[in-house]
Scaffold this motif. Structure first.
Motif, short mmCIF file in Angstrom:
data_model
loop_
_atom_site.label_atom_id
_atom_site.label_comp_id
_atom_site.label_asym_id
_atom_site.label_seq_id
_atom_site.Cartn_x
_atom_site.Cartn_y
_atom_site.Cartn_z
N PRO A 194 0.83 -1.21 0.00
CA PRO A 194 0.00 0.00 0.00
C PRO A 194 0.86 1.26 0.00
O PRO A 194 1.95 1.29 0.56
CB PRO A 194 -0.80 -0.13 1.29
CG PRO A 194 0.06 -0.96 2.18
CD PRO A 194 0.76 -1.94 1.29
N PHE A 195 0.34 2.27 -0.66
CA PHE A 195 1.04 3.56 -0.71
C PHE A 195 0.00 4.66 -0.89
O PHE A 195 -1.12 4.39 -1.35
CB PHE A 195 2.05 3.59 -1.87
CG PHE A 195 1.45 3.39 -3.22
CD1 PHE A 195 1.03 4.48 -3.99
CD2 PHE A 195 1.27 2.11 -3.74
CE1 PHE A 195 0.45 4.29 -5.24
CE2 PHE A 195 0.70 1.92 -4.99
CZ PHE A 195 0.29 3.01 -5.73
N PRO A 196 0.31 5.89 -0.53
CA PRO A 196 -0.68 6.98 -0.66
C PRO A 196 -0.93 7.32 -2.13
O PRO A 196 0.01 7.41 -2.93
CB PRO A 196 -0.02 8.14 0.09
CG PRO A 196 1.44 7.83 0.04
CD PRO A 196 1.56 6.34 0.09
N ILE A 197 -2.19 7.50 -2.48
CA ILE A 197 -2.56 7.85 -3.85
C ILE A 197 -2.06 9.27 -4.16
O ILE A 197 -2.26 10.18 -3.36
CB ILE A 197 -4.09 7.79 -4.02
CG1 ILE A 197 -4.58 6.36 -3.89
CG2 ILE A 197 -4.52 8.39 -5.36
CD1 ILE A 197 -6.09 6.23 -3.87
N PRO A 198 -1.40 9.47 -5.30
CA PRO A 198 -1.01 10.84 -5.68
C PRO A 198 -2.26 11.66 -6.01
O PRO A 198 -3.10 11.23 -6.79
CB PRO A 198 -0.12 10.63 -6.90
CG PRO A 198 -0.54 9.31 -7.47
CD PRO A 198 -0.97 8.48 -6.30
N MET A 199 -2.36 12.83 -5.40
CA MET A 199 -3.57 13.63 -5.50
C MET A 199 -3.28 15.04 -6.00
O MET A 199 -2.31 15.68 -5.57
CB MET A 199 -4.26 13.74 -4.13
CG MET A 199 -4.65 12.42 -3.50
SD MET A 199 -5.86 11.48 -4.44
CE MET A 199 -7.25 12.59 -4.43
#
Length: 331
Positions: A194-199
């Motif tokens: 898991p990784f943070p979604i680029p926003m």
């Protein structure tokens, strides 16, 4: 009165057209940027849950309205007129910034093999699947430029499958909410990554605008504090600031005028009061989305293009795309 000739016409002030208008005008070219919608803001419709771009029971908050129908093949050979607030329409917002006003603002890059799908997966019978004439490496510098000029928050260090990049994102990633932290921990226990979604949202103040306030209603709505980054609050203002770009809202382009040599000479359009005009230019860029750009090309007939501009092989409009969603549910 004849309209002044310009270097370039850009049709559609959305994700693509806003960027093109900014690049051309900052490069010293005179530009007319056409948009069928208007400027909108959070205050235009607030957070009406029945009037937004995802739940269109009462219509589309940011357009188009029902003066812009399409036809849908409901079954083989059976065509039905559909309005923009009907699901099968394939709606995208019609306003300055278009879908970037109300999108969920994920900022993905393509993978390297996305550019060579035919080589990777082989020819698919009945399709036009092919490799791109360019590669990920060709586009990588421009991905970076867009991420830094428009503004992306993210961190790909935990994603082992991401394509190589020369530079990280300009803003740190958003922290996970409580549910996100639970999913992250469970995914790691299962061996996932898991990784943070680029926003395309400001996690910190950026571009002269404040940080996201974690408003509950985001996707489908305009941002209440202008922290969601679209062309309407980044590149289009920069284009207008050059003094070389004129934005004409409420205008519907009906035809690209093609001369006997197959060269685009300008566009015919109707203004907000349904008056017809002809704007000439050295260059015409269509950025009205997959469906409207194809429709405009098919309307633009000439001696060399009796079936529509660029349509010698009858493929224009044959690969129309809608907004595909994926998801999963757990109990």
């Amino acid at each position: 009165m004849a309209l002044k000739h310009v270097n370039a016409i850009v049709v559609g002030a959305g994700a693509g057209g806003g960027v093109v208008a900014k690049e051309l005008s900052e490069g010293g070219l005179s530009v007319v940027l056409f948009e069928r919608g208007q400027w909108v803001s959070f205050e235009t419709h607030g957070q009406d849950e029945l009037l937004n771009q995802r739940t269109t029971v009462l219509g589309n908050a940011y357009g188009p309205d029902n003066r812009n129908p399409r036809v849908h093949e409901s079954s083989p050979g059976v065509w039905t007129k559909v309005n923009p607030n009907e699901w099968v329409y394939g709606n995208n917002a019609a306003c300055v910034g278009s879908g970037t006003v109300s999108y969920g603002a994920m900022a993905w890059r393509f993978h390297e093999n996305d550019f060579r799908m035919r080589s990777t997966y082989g020819a698919v019978e009945g399709s036009t699947l092919d490799d791109w004439p360019i590669t990920y490496d060709d586009l990588e510098p421009f991905y970076e430029k867009a991420e830094w000029e428009v503004g992306v928050a993210g961190d790909m260090s935990a994603n082992p499958f991401t394509a190589p990049r020369r530079r990280g994102y300009p803003m740190p990633p958003f922290p996970h909410c409580r549910e996100g932290r639970m999913l992250e921990a469970a995914a790691k226990r299962l061996g996932f990554h898991p990784f943070p979604i680029p926003m395309l949202r400001n996690s910190v103040p950026y571009g002269g605008r404040g940080a996201c306030v974690h408003n509950r209603l985001c996707c489908g709505y305009a941002c209440p504090n202008n922290a969601k980054n679209g062309t309407q609050n980044t590149v289009i203002p920069r284009a207008l600031a050059t003094g070389l770009c004129e934005l004409r809202t409420g205008c519907i382009v009906s035809e690209v005028v093609i001369d006997e040599h197959g060269v685009a000479r300008g566009v015919k359009y109707f203004d907000g009061e349904d008056r017809a005009h002809y704007q000439t230019a050295d260059l015409v860029v269509l950025s009205g989305g997959a469906i409207e750009s194809a429709r405009l090309l098919l309307n633009s007939k000439s001696k060399l293009f009796p079936n529509g501009a660029g349509n010698r092989h009858d493929w224009v409009g044959r690969n129309l795309q809608d907004h595909a969603y994926s998801g999963c549910w757990g109990l």
